[in-house]
Design a protein around this motif. Structure first.
Motif, short mmCIF file in Angstrom:
data_model
loop_
_atom_site.label_atom_id
_atom_site.label_comp_id
_atom_site.label_asym_id
_atom_site.label_seq_id
_atom_site.Cartn_x
_atom_site.Cartn_y
_atom_site.Cartn_z
N GLY A 99 -19.74 -59.41 21.17
CA GLY A 99 -19.04 -59.91 22.37
C GLY A 99 -17.54 -59.81 22.21
N GLY A 100 -17.04 -60.28 21.07
CA GLY A 100 -15.59 -60.29 20.82
C GLY A 100 -15.04 -58.88 20.76
N THR A 101 -15.76 -57.99 20.06
CA THR A 101 -15.28 -56.61 19.92
C THR A 101 -15.23 -55.90 21.28
OG1 THR A 101 -16.19 -56.52 17.70
CG2 THR A 101 -15.72 -54.42 18.77
N ALA A 102 -16.27 -56.09 22.07
CA ALA A 102 -16.31 -55.42 23.38
C ALA A 102 -15.13 -55.87 24.24
CB ALA A 102 -17.64 -55.74 24.07
N ALA A 103 -14.94 -57.18 24.31
CA ALA A 103 -13.85 -57.69 25.14
C ALA A 103 -12.49 -57.29 24.57
CB ALA A 103 -13.96 -59.21 25.23
N GLY A 104 -12.33 -57.44 23.26
CA GLY A 104 -11.04 -57.14 22.63
C GLY A 104 -10.68 -55.67 22.73
N SER A 105 -11.65 -54.79 22.49
CA SER A 105 -11.38 -53.35 22.56
C SER A 105 -10.99 -52.94 23.98
CB SER A 105 -12.61 -52.57 22.11
OG SER A 105 -12.92 -52.90 20.79
N ALA A 106 -11.67 -53.52 24.97
CA ALA A 106 -11.37 -53.20 26.37
C ALA A 106 -9.96 -53.66 26.73
CB ALA A 106 -12.39 -53.86 27.29
N VAL A 107 -9.60 -54.88 26.29
CA VAL A 107 -8.26 -55.40 26.59
C VAL A 107 -7.18 -54.53 25.94
CG1 VAL A 107 -6.69 -57.35 26.20
CG2 VAL A 107 -9.03 -57.78 26.93
N ALA A 108 -7.42 -54.17 24.67
CA ALA A 108 -6.43 -53.35 23.95
C ALA A 108 -6.27 -52.00 24.62
CB ALA A 108 -6.87 -53.18 22.50
N PHE A 133 -7.33 -54.00 14.11
CA PHE A 133 -7.68 -53.07 13.03
C PHE A 133 -7.74 -51.63 13.55
CE2 PHE A 133 -10.95 -51.92 9.60
CZ PHE A 133 -9.94 -51.70 8.67
N LEU A 134 -8.26 -51.52 14.77
CA LEU A 134 -8.36 -50.20 15.41
C LEU A 134 -6.97 -49.57 15.53
CD1 LEU A 134 -10.50 -48.59 17.41
CD2 LEU A 134 -9.07 -49.60 19.15
N MET A 135 -6.02 -50.37 15.97
CA MET A 135 -4.67 -49.86 16.17
C MET A 135 -3.94 -49.62 14.85
SD MET A 135 -3.38 -51.77 19.61
CE MET A 135 -4.20 -53.30 19.40
N LEU A 136 -4.23 -50.45 13.86
CA LEU A 136 -3.61 -50.27 12.55
C LEU A 136 -4.04 -48.95 11.93
CD1 LEU A 136 -3.67 -53.61 10.53
CD2 LEU A 136 -1.70 -52.27 11.19
N LEU A 137 -5.35 -48.65 12.03
CA LEU A 137 -5.89 -47.45 11.40
C LEU A 137 -5.40 -46.18 12.09
CD1 LEU A 137 -9.57 -48.18 10.38
CD2 LEU A 137 -7.58 -47.92 8.94
N SER A 138 -5.24 -46.27 13.41
CA SER A 138 -4.85 -45.05 14.14
C SER A 138 -3.47 -45.23 14.77
CB SER A 138 -5.90 -44.75 15.21
OG SER A 138 -6.15 -45.90 15.98
N PHE A 139 -2.56 -45.86 14.01
CA PHE A 139 -1.23 -46.14 14.54
C PHE A 139 -0.47 -44.84 14.81
CE2 PHE A 139 3.33 -47.09 13.92
CZ PHE A 139 3.49 -48.02 14.93
N SER A 140 -0.64 -43.88 13.90
CA SER A 140 0.11 -42.63 14.05
C SER A 140 -0.46 -41.74 15.15
CB SER A 140 0.11 -41.85 12.73
OG SER A 140 0.51 -42.71 11.69
N THR A 141 -1.77 -41.91 15.40
CA THR A 141 -2.40 -41.08 16.44
C THR A 141 -2.78 -41.98 17.61
OG1 THR A 141 -4.48 -41.42 15.31
CG2 THR A 141 -3.34 -39.36 14.87
N PRO A 142 -2.24 -41.73 18.79
CA PRO A 142 -2.50 -42.61 19.93
C PRO A 142 -3.99 -42.71 20.24
CG PRO A 142 -0.81 -40.99 20.47
CD PRO A 142 -1.37 -40.62 19.15
N SER A 143 -4.44 -43.91 20.56
CA SER A 143 -5.85 -44.11 20.92
C SER A 143 -5.91 -44.66 22.34
CB SER A 143 -6.50 -45.08 19.95
OG SER A 143 -5.77 -46.28 19.94
N GLY A 144 -7.03 -44.49 22.94
CA GLY A 144 -7.13 -44.94 24.33
C GLY A 144 -8.52 -45.44 24.64
N TRP A 145 -8.96 -45.17 25.88
CA TRP A 145 -10.26 -45.67 26.33
C TRP A 145 -11.40 -45.10 25.49
CZ3 TRP A 145 -10.57 -49.71 29.27
CH2 TRP A 145 -9.51 -50.01 30.12
N ALA A 146 -11.25 -43.81 25.12
CA ALA A 146 -12.35 -43.17 24.38
C ALA A 146 -12.56 -43.85 23.03
CB ALA A 146 -12.03 -41.69 24.18
N THR A 147 -11.45 -44.13 22.35
CA THR A 147 -11.57 -44.78 21.03
C THR A 147 -12.16 -46.17 21.19
OG1 THR A 147 -9.46 -43.67 20.63
CG2 THR A 147 -10.29 -45.10 18.90
N ALA A 148 -11.71 -46.89 22.22
CA ALA A 148 -12.24 -48.23 22.45
C ALA A 148 -13.73 -48.18 22.72
CB ALA A 148 -11.50 -48.89 23.62
N GLY A 149 -14.14 -47.17 23.51
CA GLY A 149 -15.57 -47.00 23.82
C GLY A 149 -16.36 -46.71 22.56
N GLU A 150 -15.79 -45.83 21.72
CA GLU A 150 -16.46 -45.50 20.45
C GLU A 150 -16.61 -46.75 19.60
OE1 GLU A 150 -14.46 -42.52 18.19
OE2 GLU A 150 -14.89 -40.94 19.62
N ARG A 151 -15.55 -47.51 19.56
CA ARG A 151 -15.58 -48.73 18.74
C ARG A 151 -16.69 -49.66 19.22
NH1 ARG A 151 -12.35 -52.21 14.98
NH2 ARG A 151 -13.90 -53.81 14.78
#
Lengths: 121, 688
Positions: free
Chosen positions: B450-459, B502-520
């Motif tokens: 639950g937390g990951t789904a909501a958090g990833s979507a917000v980010a 953590f998602l943003m820390l790992l891929s700080f150099s490479t921009p992430s978006g909806w696709a990465t959040a969905g994968e997560r």
């Protein structure tokens, strides 16, 4: 268990005698403020007697519950009943009717002297 | 299931830690900001990752203990990053190395998840020729976190100790309050049956449960001792330090409260005719209030008032008991009742005396000098012996470690076999969500999903609205603050803020978006499924199998305590050995913990759970009663000597006098307890 019953009965009888001796000591003219050996012993035995009775029940409950937990097929072991949920029965003080004449004011009501109600322990 | 999810999200497990959250988020955001502004975003990202991994350890306790824990964390992150760098690009080699590290972290609490996470996160990065450089960068991040978390050390060195001592004093005061409420209290069971709509009313409408408060006080005292023991400068001294003496004074007050409760219970069956309850109740409550003042003074380092040494309520109870005693001498009161009231008065006197001792200690200041650091005490058993024992006995810990190992291997092998991008999310979810019991694991999975789904979507939404490094740094700072500050409250907050962080820390150099959040989100769900299958299909937790051993140990240590109490009554020991009391308590607590775990099984055995609850409660009472018996027996220990009118020797001493005054009982093993021999040899002789 039988031996333990005997021991506890002996402790009750001992407390009875202590009560009588303390009363006799007072009558014999010992200074009321003096901290005599009998007074000390009465102080100790009165508190311990009740606690040891409760201890016996709790030990039986511990053993019974442990046996019940690991081998429920054996049926309820001695003392499996949770005694804490039951109302505490007043324990006999070990004071016999004879003793109570010494220990109590003749005008006092018997409700405050469980030993008198229940007789000797 | 919906109800379960609601309960999992509503849990409150502890208090928020805003300073810890702030330190962790600053430690991550500053390197990112500096790296971005100076054109070294990748290096800043690696430093921030090191800071994140070390902050994850969330050390507690005194600052010295925190420093040792964080130093271990920095070392593991440094070495782990270098080892992970070597594994980068070798997927199947990582499958062979990471799961055992994760399993080792489960087995050894000092390692935790740090080593496994450090290796895994470096292993998924693109291969680099300079693995040592990566390790050093992460070490800088870890050291930065360590410095920030330990910054208050010089100013607040004794704060954790003061907090622990204050909590212990409060808990003992609560126990005293429960004793006061038991004095002449009506039967509370009638009120207990009334269902209250407002749970907050319970505190004021229900009688406090003595056993519960006694246990809480006991645990608080143990915590205080543990906290004190973590201050290594206090160890190895021959004379006890002031904090140590304060803890012992509290322990003596607690033991006296146990005795007092036993006598109050006895007095219920033999009460005096005269009023005694109100004054006694007030006196005990006044003592509890004095102890709370001491607690406040300890917590504020002497800024709060200590209160006076004298108590009007105690003086009043002394006068009242004196009146009852005189009535007893005049024949107006039952002598047994008089003796019990005398015991109560003595207990109150002794508690008051101990409180004055504690007051003097607090007034003088609970200081502890700074000393040279000492090495930790070695475990009595060697590591290999402990591992061998765990494997031979198939302990719950060993089963859990094996379960985590298998789950990590399966999830990493799946990610490697199907070349799943960002497959580490699945592995992290699967291996870090496995708990000791089915219930805890399911709660953790529900919270994480639950937390990951909501958090990833917000980010993802935030990054879509305002892409760019500065936005990411701001989001990392805010989410880091929320994640680390609220992790102790509920794990859902950690999943909510920590996952996108953590998602943003790992891929700080490479921009992430909806696709990465969905994968997560998708990979978290996949990891959840693997963890759920592991907890359902793999071997049982083994708690039931350990029960006979734990129950046997509990009975054994209580039997030892009974023997020790008998030795005290016989005069062979001056008091109950502290270690035997603690062993009895720990034996019962081990069974209580197993019982709690059995409640969280998928199909709880209610009969077994009830039997264990009964056994544990009765064991606690047995220990308390033995403490009371030992204290009452040692009180004013005297040989009462021959009765003036009796020819049968000692008339009143049914236990042995102290050592030295008589031949010890062991030299006469066949001797009967004095009251038995006295009873049999002496006719009913009433002195006249």
């Amino acid at each position: 268990m039988e031996e333990l019953e005997e021991e506890l009965a002996a402790l009750d009888a001992h407390l009875t005698r202590l009560t009588k001796r303390r009363r006799a000591e007072i009558k014999s003219g010992v200074d009321r403020e003096e901290y005599t050996p009998i007074r000390r012993a009465l102080l100790q035995a009165s508190g311990i007697r009740h606690t040891v009775g409760s201890l016996r029940r709790d030990v039986a409950t511990v053993i019974g519950s442990c046996v019940n937990a690991v081998a429920p097929d054996l049926g309820p072991a001695d003392g499996t009943t949770e005694t804490e949920s039951e109302p505490d029965e007043p324990e006999p003080t070990g004071i016999t009717p004879d003793d109570s004449e010494l220990a109590r004011d003749p005008e006092s009501t018997p409700k405050n002297n469980p030993g008198q109600e229940k007789g000797p322990g | 299931m919906l109800q379960r999810a609601r309960e999992a999200y509503a849990q409150i497990n502890g208090r928020a830690a805003p300073l810890y959250g702030l330190a962790a988020s600053v430690a991550m955001a500053v390197p990112l900001l500096v790296g971005t502004l100076t054109g070294y975003a990748a290096a800043g990202s690696t430093i921030a990752l090191g800071a994140y991994l070390v902050a994850l350890r969330a050390p507690e306790g005194p600052y010295g203990s925190q420093a040792r824990d964080l130093a271990g964390g920095v070392l593991m992150v440094t070495v782990g990053a270098a080892v992970g760098g070597l594994l980068s690009g070798h997927t199947w080699l990582a499958v062979a190395v990471v799961p055992p590290l994760v399993a080792l972290g489960t087995a050894v609490s000092q390692i935790g998840s740090t080593a496994g996470m450090a290796v895994l996160n470096s292993a998924i990065r693109p291969p680099t020729s300079d693995v040592v450089h990566s390790g050093l960068l992460e070490m800088i991040g870890g050291l930065f976190t360590t410095a920030l978390l330990l910054a208050p050390w010089p100013a607040r060195r004794l704060k954790p100790l003061r907090a622990a001592l204050s909590e212990a004093a409060d808990a003992v005061a609560e126990a005293l309050d429960a004793v006061a409420q038991d004095v002449g209290a009506p039967d509370g069971s009638v009120l207990d049956k009334v269902e209250l709509d407002d749970p907050e009313l319970e505190e004021v409408t229900r009688k406090p449960d003595w056993e519960q408060r006694r246990r809480a006080a006991s645990e608080a005292l143990t915590d205080a001792r543990t906290t004190y023991s973590l201050y290594r400068s206090g160890r190895g001294r021959e004379d006890p330090t002031r904090p140590e003496r304060f803890i012992e004074a509290l322990a003596r007050i607690m033991h006296e409260a146990v005795t007092l409760e036993a006598v109050v219970e006895a007095t219920r069956n033999s009460p005096p005719d005269r009023e005694w309850e109100l004054d006694t109740h007030i006196a005990i409550s006044a003592l509890a209030a004095r102890l709370r003042l001491l607690s406040g003074a300890v917590a504020t380092a002497g800024d709060a008032p200590l209160g006076g040494e004298e108590s009007a309520a105690v003086r009043r109870v002394v006068r009242q008991t004196e009146a009852i005693r005189r009535a007893g001498l005049a024949g107006d009161e039952d002598l047994v009742a008089v003796a019990l009231i005398g015991q109560i008065r003595r207990s109150i006197d002794r508690i008051s005396g101990e409180m004055n001792t504690a007051r003097r200690l607090v007034a003088g200041g609970l200081r502890l000098k700074v000393g040279a650091p000492r090495l930790p005490d070695p475990h009595p058993m060697s590591a290999s012996a402990r591992i061998g024992r765990a494997v031979r006995n198939r302990t719950p810990k060993f089963r859990q470690v094996a379960r985590v190992l298998v789950t990590a291997v399966v999830s990493m092998a799946l990610a490697a076999a199907f070349a799943i991008p960002h497959g580490q999310w699945m592995t992290i979810t699967a291996m870090l969500s496995l708990r000791d019991t089915y219930g805890e694991t399911v709660d953790r999975l529900v919270q994480r999903v639950g937390g990951t789904a909501a958090g990833s979507a917000v980010a993802a939404l935030l990054l879509a609205l305002a892409p760019g490094h500065l936005t990411i740094i701001l989001v990392i700072f805010v989410f880091g603050l929320g994640a680390f500050a609220l992790r102790s409250v509920n794990f859902t907050y950690w999943a909510l803020f920590g996952s996108p962080l953590f998602l943003m820390l790992l891929s700080f150099s490479t921009p992430s978006g909806w696709a990465t959040a969905g994968e997560r989100i998708g990979l978290t769900v996949a990891g959840t499924v693997i963890a759920f299958l592991a907890v359902r299909l793999l071997w049982p937790t083994g708690h039931v199998e350990r029960l006979p051993v734990q129950l046997g140990r509990m009975l054994g240590v209580h039997a030892e305590l009974v023997r020790a109490a008998a030795a005290v009554v016989d005069g062979e020991l001056p008091s109950l050995p502290h270690e035997k009391v603690v062993a009895a308590e720990e034996g019962a607590l081990a069974v209580a913990r197993t019982r709690d775990r059995l409640e969280l099984e998928r199909v709880p055995d209610t009969e077994l759970i009830d039997a264990l609850l009964t056994a544990v409660r009765a064991a606690h009472r047995v220990r308390d009663r033995l403490i009371a018996v030992a204290r009452m027996a040692r009180e004013e220990a005297v040989d009462t000597g021959p009765s003036p009118r009796s020819s049968t020797g000692s008339p009143t001493s049914w236990r042995r006098p102290p050592k030295g005054s008589r031949t010890p009982r062991r030299s006469r093993p066949a001797a009967r307890p004095p009251w038995r021999s006295w009873r049999r040899s002496s006719p009913r002789s009433t002195p006249t």
